[in-house]
Scaffold this active site. Structure first.
Site, PDB file in Angstrom:
ATOM      1  CE1 TYR A 103      -4.031   2.008   0.175  1.00 31.83           C
ATOM      2  CE2 TYR A 103      -2.794   3.283   1.791  1.00 31.83           C
ATOM      3  CZ  TYR A 103      -3.875   3.154   0.949  1.00 31.83           C
ATOM      4  OH  TYR A 103      -4.799   4.169   0.858  1.00 31.83           O
ATOM      5  CB  SER A 143      -7.172   2.417  -3.010  1.00 36.04           C
ATOM      6  OG  SER A 143      -7.664   3.728  -2.893  1.00 36.04           O
ATOM      7  CG  ASP A 202     -14.166   3.284  -6.901  1.00 38.05           C
ATOM      8  OD1 ASP A 202     -14.363   4.173  -6.039  1.00 38.05           O
ATOM      9  OD2 ASP A 202     -13.131   2.607  -6.940  1.00 38.05           O
ATOM     10  CG  HIS A 219     -12.638   2.555  -3.323  1.00 36.44           C
ATOM     11  ND1 HIS A 219     -11.930   2.768  -4.490  1.00 36.44           N
ATOM     12  CD2 HIS A 219     -11.729   2.639  -2.308  1.00 36.44           C
ATOM     13  CE1 HIS A 219     -10.659   2.991  -4.192  1.00 36.44           C
ATOM     14  NE2 HIS A 219     -10.510   2.907  -2.888  1.00 36.44           N
TER      15      HIS A 219
END
Length: 444
Positions: free
Chosen positions: A218, A298, A381, A416
């Site tokens: 991430y 993301s 999303d 999302h």
């Protein structure tokens, strides 16, 4: 009715203002405690005329301070639980503070009284992630959860007076943790930074470079990737797969300095950390480029997109999910403007524009042989609009010169990610795993 009103105000993912109003008297003004958004603060509790405030002001790893109702200004704050080398989070119950520290992304919890005296280090069920330790001020017991990559999240009851924990509730699943191991290693990134990573797999794994491996990352917004159990990942593990999670810069594992080291014009550090993690797994024989898959969602989708464009040779498979892939225009859509603290925007300056363009996944696709790629997004999303994925997938298909498949999977009537029904989650992960194993030439 409460005596005091505490107001927080924020306009980004980091930092907030803090205000106070005395409700015991009529027509009292709202008084600023902190009137800028340079740091993060919140009130944990109030007792005996004192407020206890959790803050990272002058303490990137966070601390707990005490101040009186009449002396709210930060210059009057007194450290109650000072900053340490490990990131701090605070909760309270039973007249005690519980200081939860992140020690190399693993939980350590200490109990303090309201005078700041440490009473004990709480013995946790193992090496993993603990959460909770929150309750009413007159509570005798407090409940917490514990999980790791091989231990499903279970609830424990903690006796505040004695310090004893007992298992309260555990899920009944068909998975035997004793057959697996989850070990933390440390590797060196491009600039010499030491980065931790937890590698999970079946016991007795042969380090022959042929194990299908997911490298998940991430690296942004101060988010800490701590050990947690996933039913989906157990399927990968049971089929001989390796699951590796590095704690990249941009996250919060080592406090605000670690976060800032992966933001704006330091963003390349995040990609370098991820690349170095992949190289470590290959060097040590866990896997090879032919059996490595990059995965993230993301901001993690941005990570995968950037790394696969910078190092198309690193991995066999790439899974950029609901990714921020157009770094020049992301701030013009839905919630995008709120991410500027981490990314900067193309409107900030020519220098920032050029930096963003230098790594923006969409703008760095060139004719080359890219990994087998399954882009995933959803038609509703409204956080990272699917246009990012649409444009990236189309441009990738046009630029790709190899034989690896390049596909996009668009979920309908979904967003999302949060709130997806179980059936939808199962269908998506089945497609992801099947795509990855097919591309690696692994059959079961």
């Amino acid at each position: 009715m409460g005596k005091y009103l505490i107001i927080t105000a924020a306009n980004s993912t980091t930092g907030n203002e803090l205000y106070f109003q005395d409700l015991t008297r009529s027509s009292t003004p709202i008084i600023p405690i902190v009137n800028n958004m340079d740091n993060t603060h919140y009130v944990v509790d109030h007792a005996g005329g004192d407020f206890f405030i959790f803050t990272n002001l002058g303490a990137p790893n966070n601390k707990l301070v005490k101040t009186s109702v009449s002396k709210f200004a930060p210059s009057n704050w007194v450290d109650l639980i000072p900053e340490t080398d490990n990131v701090l989070d605070i909760s309270k119950a039973g007249g005690k503070f519980f200081a939860s520290y992140l020690k190399d992304a693993i939980s350590e919890v200490r109990q303090f009284d309201y005078q700041g005296n440490e009473e004990r280090v709480i013995e946790l069920p193992g090496v993993g992630t603990a959460g909770g330790f929150s309750g009413k001020n007159d509570a005798e017991y407090v409940y917490y959860s514990f999980t790791s990559y091989i231990n499903p999240s279970s609830s424990y009851r903690y006796d505040i007076a004695s310090g004893a924990s007992m298992l309260y509730n555990a899920p009944k699943i068909q998975f035997d943790p004793s057959q697996y191991e989850s070990n933390q290693v440390f590797y060196t990134s491009k600039d010499g930074t030491r980065v931790p990573m937890i590698i999970t797999h079946k016991k007795g794994l042969e380090l022959n470079g042929k194990n299908p491996t997911i490298l998940y990352g991430y690296g942004g917004f101060g988010v800490s990737l701590t050990p947690s159990f996933s039913i989906a990942n157990t399927v990968w593990l049971e089929n001989g797969g390796v699951y590796a999670v590095p704690n990249l810069r941009g996250g919060g594992e080592y406090g605000e300095n670690w976060h800032l080291a992966g933001t704006k014009m330091n963003k390349q550090n995040v990609f370098d950390d991820f690349i170095a993690a992949g190289e470590y797994l290959i060097e040590k024989g866990y896997t090879s480029s032919d059996y490595l898959a990059l995965r993230g969602g993301s901001n993690g989708g941005l990570l995968v997109g950037a790394v696969m464009t910078q190092r198309p040779d690193l991995a066999k498979v790439a899974f950029p999910a609901v990714g921020v892939l157009d770094m020049l225009r992301y701030h013009q859509f839905t919630a995008g403007a709120g991410w500027a603290y981490d990314y900067g925007t193309a409107d900030d300056s020519e220098e920032m524009y050029r930096y963003l363009k230098g790594y923006s996944p969409l703008h760095n696709l060139r004719p080359a042989a890219y990994p087998a790629t399954l882009v995933t997004t959803a038609d509703h999303d409204d956080r990272v609009v699917p246009a990012h994925s649409f444009k990236f997938a189309a441009t990738l298909q046009d630029a790709h010169q190899g034989n690896n498949p390049v596909l996009i999977r668009i979920e309908t009537n979904a967003g999302h990610g949060a709130g997806k029904p179980t059936a939808m989650q199962i269908a998506e992960i089945a497609d992801i795993f099947a795509f990855g194993l097919y591309a690696m030439g692994v059959g079961y």
